[in-house]
Design a protein around this motif. Structure first.
Motif, short mmCIF file in Angstrom:
data_model
loop_
_atom_site.label_atom_id
_atom_site.label_comp_id
_atom_site.label_asym_id
_atom_site.label_seq_id
_atom_site.Cartn_x
_atom_site.Cartn_y
_atom_site.Cartn_z
N UNK A 25 -47.40 19.09 29.81
CA UNK A 25 -48.63 18.22 29.45
C UNK A 25 -48.54 17.58 28.42
N UNK A 26 -47.64 17.24 27.65
CA UNK A 26 -47.16 16.44 26.67
C UNK A 26 -46.36 14.36 27.47
N UNK A 27 -48.05 13.91 27.07
CA UNK A 27 -48.10 13.09 27.80
C UNK A 27 -47.60 11.76 26.41
N UNK A 28 -47.69 12.35 25.18
CA UNK A 28 -47.45 11.41 24.01
C UNK A 28 -45.63 11.28 23.99
N UNK A 29 -45.29 11.46 25.06
CA UNK A 29 -43.61 11.54 25.30
C UNK A 29 -42.87 10.23 25.70
N UNK A 30 -44.36 9.47 26.21
CA UNK A 30 -44.19 8.20 27.51
C UNK A 30 -43.99 7.17 25.87
N UNK A 31 -45.48 7.88 25.11
CA UNK A 31 -45.04 6.57 24.22
C UNK A 31 -43.64 6.31 23.29
N UNK B 229 -22.72 4.70 26.28
CA UNK B 229 -23.13 5.77 25.46
C UNK B 229 -24.68 6.06 25.68
N UNK B 230 -24.90 5.32 25.39
CA UNK B 230 -27.02 5.07 24.73
C UNK B 230 -27.28 5.38 26.92
N UNK B 231 -27.07 4.60 27.84
CA UNK B 231 -26.51 4.98 28.93
C UNK B 231 -27.22 6.56 29.84
N UNK B 232 -26.12 6.54 29.25
CA UNK B 232 -25.92 8.28 29.39
C UNK B 232 -27.31 8.61 28.72
N UNK B 233 -27.09 8.68 27.59
CA UNK B 233 -27.95 9.59 26.32
C UNK B 233 -30.02 9.61 27.31
N UNK B 234 -30.57 7.70 27.71
CA UNK B 234 -31.94 7.88 28.43
C UNK B 234 -31.32 8.20 29.43
N UNK B 235 -30.82 8.59 30.29
CA UNK B 235 -31.00 9.27 31.33
C UNK B 235 -30.88 11.03 31.32
N UNK B 236 -29.91 11.81 30.74
CA UNK B 236 -30.24 12.53 30.26
C UNK B 236 -31.59 13.39 29.65
N UNK B 237 -31.82 12.17 28.74
CA UNK B 237 -33.32 12.20 28.16
C UNK B 237 -34.67 12.30 29.37
N UNK B 238 -34.27 11.29 30.09
CA UNK B 238 -35.40 11.05 31.04
C UNK B 238 -35.41 12.03 31.51
N UNK B 239 -34.51 12.59 32.53
CA UNK B 239 -33.71 13.95 33.84
C UNK B 239 -34.88 15.61 33.02
N UNK B 240 -33.98 15.04 31.39
CA UNK B 240 -34.74 16.87 31.23
C UNK B 240 -35.37 16.26 30.21
N UNK B 241 -35.30 15.78 28.61
CA UNK B 241 -36.59 16.17 28.12
C UNK B 241 -38.25 15.42 27.97
N UNK B 242 -38.18 14.42 29.25
CA UNK B 242 -39.36 14.16 29.16
C UNK B 242 -39.79 14.57 30.22
N UNK B 243 -38.85 14.83 31.22
CA UNK B 243 -39.82 15.38 32.79
C UNK B 243 -40.13 16.60 31.78
N UNK B 244 -39.83 17.43 31.51
CA UNK B 244 -39.82 18.98 30.88
C UNK B 244 -41.51 18.95 29.93
#
Length: 110
Positions: free
Chosen positions: A92-98, A72-87
């Motif tokens: 221009x919000x680089x705080x997302x990397x931290x 479940x965590x892997x699925x959520x992390x993948x979606x987070x990376x491909x969606x939330x983080x990319x968006x």
């Protein structure tokens, strides 16, 4: 963005209240199905303990449940990376990397 401070079990955590995930319905349905199955596994483990089932058998079920949670965590992390983080990066919000580093550190503790 409004931040809230939550205190759980002696830990203080800042939670941003206005962010939401945007998973497609099929992903949410899959996650819900998986979590329902995990919930059933936990109930089964509790029953095993109540019935004094052999420790090794209980540990085997705990391991299977942990594996299911990791999926479940892997699925959520993948979606987070491909969606939330990319968006957020495209905005221009680089705080997302931290934030992502902290999230990955939390997952690796397990």
């Amino acid at each position: 963005m409004e931040n809230l401070v939550e205190e759980l079990s002696g830990h203080t955590e800042v939670v941003t209240s206005c962010r939401k995930s945007h998973h497609p319905e099929r992903v949410k349905k899959d996650l819900t199905t998986r979590l329902n199955r995990i919930e059933g596994q936990i109930r089964g483990i509790k029953g095993m303990i109540d019935k004094d089932v052999y420790c090794d058998d209980v540990i085997t079920q705990l391991s299977a449940t942990q594996s299911a949670l990791n999926s479940v965590a892997k699925i959520l992390l993948e979606g987070h990376l491909k969606g939330c983080v990319v968006d957020r990066l495209s905005e221009g919000d680089e705080e997302v990397l931290d934030e992502l580093v902290v999230t990955i550190q939390k997952l690796m503790k397990k």
